[in-house]
Design a protein around this motif. Sequence first.
Motif, short mmCIF file in Angstrom:
data_model
loop_
_atom_site.label_atom_id
_atom_site.label_comp_id
_atom_site.label_asym_id
_atom_site.label_seq_id
_atom_site.Cartn_x
_atom_site.Cartn_y
_atom_site.Cartn_z
N ASN A 152 4.70 20.75 2.64
CA ASN A 152 5.04 22.14 2.95
C ASN A 152 4.87 23.03 1.73
O ASN A 152 4.37 24.16 1.83
CB ASN A 152 6.48 22.22 3.46
N ILE A 156 2.38 26.27 1.28
CA ILE A 156 2.88 27.58 0.83
C ILE A 156 2.09 28.06 -0.38
O ILE A 156 1.68 29.22 -0.48
CB ILE A 156 4.38 27.48 0.50
N GLN A 160 -0.28 31.35 -0.76
CA GLN A 160 -0.08 32.30 -1.86
C GLN A 160 -1.37 32.50 -2.65
O GLN A 160 -1.69 33.62 -3.08
CB GLN A 160 1.04 31.80 -2.79
#
Length: 228
Positions: A152, A156, A160
């Motif tokens: 996860n 992320i 980003q």
Amino acid sequence: MALLHIGDDPWLLEHETCEKLYRDIMEQLTLRQRQSRTSDKFSQLSATIRLRLKQYNNEVEQLLQKIGFGVNLTSAELERRNRQVETLRSKGLHMQKLFDDQLTVKNNEERRTLFGASSSNFSDDDFRRDNVSDIRSTQRQMIGEQDEGLDNLYQIISRQKNIAQTISNEVDLHNDILDDLDTRMERTNTRVRNETQHIGVIDRKDNTCGYWIVILLLFLCIVLVSLS
């Protein structure tokens, strides 16, 4: 040899001071035992007792060094005073043990409170009797949860990164637009300056024509006057 009174020998006064300090520390240890480990009072008492224990040990060592200093004593009296110092040392060790044990007891009490009444009978022996396969299964489950968390986190970070790349492209595009706008503004300024110069030239020419018209009118007036 006459018996010494406390007022006759400074060593006896210092010995009495150590005994009084011992009693004070024991009273504070008793008061500390009644406090919650997380309370401000417990922390304050701990700091005070820690300082006084250090003071007590220093004074006992000084008392040992001063045995018989400046006073003529029999060998029996010297032996008695040495035993008194050893007793004070033992009291210091006892107080230090009480100080450390109180914190351990408080931690155990809070641990039992945290686990609740249902687990109050769960001892360290029970931990050792746990099935090894259950422990390994728990470890594998924890590792799986950690791996999922890392996946996860990777997703992320990737999102980003993409957002940052998009922002960077937008910034580059805006910089190109600004550069193009700056070039066009420079061209416009150049044209404005050129047109201003042309207007100045035309304005000067207009002023010269006016002078010639005035001169011609004056010449005509002179000729008409001469003919008349």
